[in-house]
Design a protein around this motif. Sequence first.
Motif, PDB file in Angstrom:
ATOM      1  N   SER A 248      29.715 -93.251  91.580  1.00  0.00           N
ATOM      2  CA  SER A 248      28.532 -92.394  91.553  1.00  0.00           C
ATOM      3  C   SER A 248      28.560 -91.445  92.748  1.00  0.00           C
ATOM      4  O   SER A 248      29.296 -91.655  93.723  1.00  0.00           O
ATOM      5  CB  SER A 248      27.260 -93.247  91.629  1.00  0.00           C
ATOM      6  OG  SER A 248      27.167 -93.880  92.896  1.00  0.00           O
ATOM      7  N   SER A 290      36.653 -82.956  86.931  1.00  0.00           N
ATOM      8  CA  SER A 290      35.421 -83.644  87.336  1.00  0.00           C
ATOM      9  C   SER A 290      34.704 -82.852  88.420  1.00  0.00           C
ATOM     10  O   SER A 290      33.463 -82.814  88.458  1.00  0.00           O
ATOM     11  CB  SER A 290      35.739 -85.055  87.846  1.00  0.00           C
ATOM     12  OG  SER A 290      36.294 -85.853  86.815  1.00  0.00           O
ATOM     13  N   THR A 295      30.818 -83.921  88.821  1.00  0.00           N
ATOM     14  CA  THR A 295      30.716 -85.377  88.867  1.00  0.00           C
ATOM     15  C   THR A 295      31.576 -85.992  89.980  1.00  0.00           C
ATOM     16  O   THR A 295      31.509 -87.206  90.196  1.00  0.00           O
ATOM     17  CB  THR A 295      31.123 -86.000  87.517  1.00  0.00           C
ATOM     18  OG1 THR A 295      32.467 -85.596  87.195  1.00  0.00           O
ATOM     19  CG2 THR A 295      30.165 -85.550  86.414  1.00  0.00           C
TER      20      THR A 295
END
Length: 454
Positions: A248, A290, A295
């Motif tokens: 995360s 990504s 992310t």
Amino acid sequence: MSKLVLVVDDERSVQEALRDILEDSGYRVECASNGLEGLELIDRLDPDAVLLDIKMPEMNGIRALEIINQRGRNVPVIIMTAYGSTETTIEAMKLGAFDYLMKPLKVNEVLDALGKAVEVREMIRRFRHNQSDCQGDINENMMIGLSPAMQSIYKTIGRVANSNATVLIRGESGTGKELVARAIHFNSVRKDRNFVKINCASIPENLLESELFGHEKGAFTGAVAAKQGKFEIAHKGTIFLDEIGEMSAGTQAKILRVLQEREFERVGGTETIQVDVRIVAATNKDLERSIEEGTFREDLYYRINVVDIMLPPLRERKQDIPALVEHIIKNTSLEHGKTITGFSREAIDLLEAYDWPGNIRELKNICERAVLMSSGPLLTVEDLPLGLRKSSRRIDWLGELQGDSLKEIVAEVEREVILKALEDNNWNRSATAQALKMNRSSLYAKMKELGIID
């Protein structure tokens, strides 16, 4: 002791000329006049490198190279020929030749090729020595193969092992990223300290921070005692962050701080803990994409990507399959008290023709299954799974029902469907689970059940 080079050439003048050149350069030299004699000396002397002529009586160099491969002899072979052609070159390289030299030979080219070859050979020996001294199952899963791609990886590991540089290992699932991380650690000055691994995708997000950094008593419900995290345990050693692309944003920020400041706090704690740890990360995701999608942090990417190692999928290093198969079968047979001599030639051909979407992990599972289910010393095509025995991904039900139970057939269908979905989604489990309309934990359990993952 000086390195041993085996020269295999039917011309006595070539043997003597190479002997003089190589001995003057500090090598020990043995000579053979044909492929059969050369194979016998390879088995008996275990040379550091082989100079192998192609055109010889009794057995030519290409056939000798093929047998060296089949026997899993991890010796670098440099092909020599005066009859070069594109087809011959391609065939030699497909069979795992380390290099290819044209006659008349040039001294500097021979010495340069040999220098690189013995460097790779020494690297492989050092890997195996260090791995056999390590705890766990490393010896059973040591790095195997002398394909050009693997040779390049061995050299990179050798160059970076003793540094403190962070390393990012990329590759599809099942290609052996953890083995590379272990090789880096156990060939470094940190080898006597802990090697700590953590799979960032297998731990729920709300627990990952505690796993990495530890927690204090009462930090959250269920924290009945203080606990060290992986970074503390890895102090002075190496931490391997597998599937780092699944972290995360919050955890990524904390990892970045450790890289920059070499310090952190436990969850629920106020004391700053200093740590000396080398980080090796791995991913099967396209991190550049990504970053574009927001992310993955760009600053963390540049911190972990000081050294980038790209592992090839098994379908791009099929010349290593015979050696890999021999190694897996030997260890599995020993573990289960069986005497298996290997696969038949037809079975090896089938293994080499397969595309291996699950890579080495899939090969290992299939070989272990074959050993466990075998009734004789030689494994045959019939010992391979139903799905692999097909010439295409589509199962021909009418031709294959006989001899397989309904449970076996259903399992093979499930395995094929899941492998296809994993391929279509670049082995991203979350996307695959969504495509198959199942939750991620159920997919993970089914993959383990079907032998797709360990």
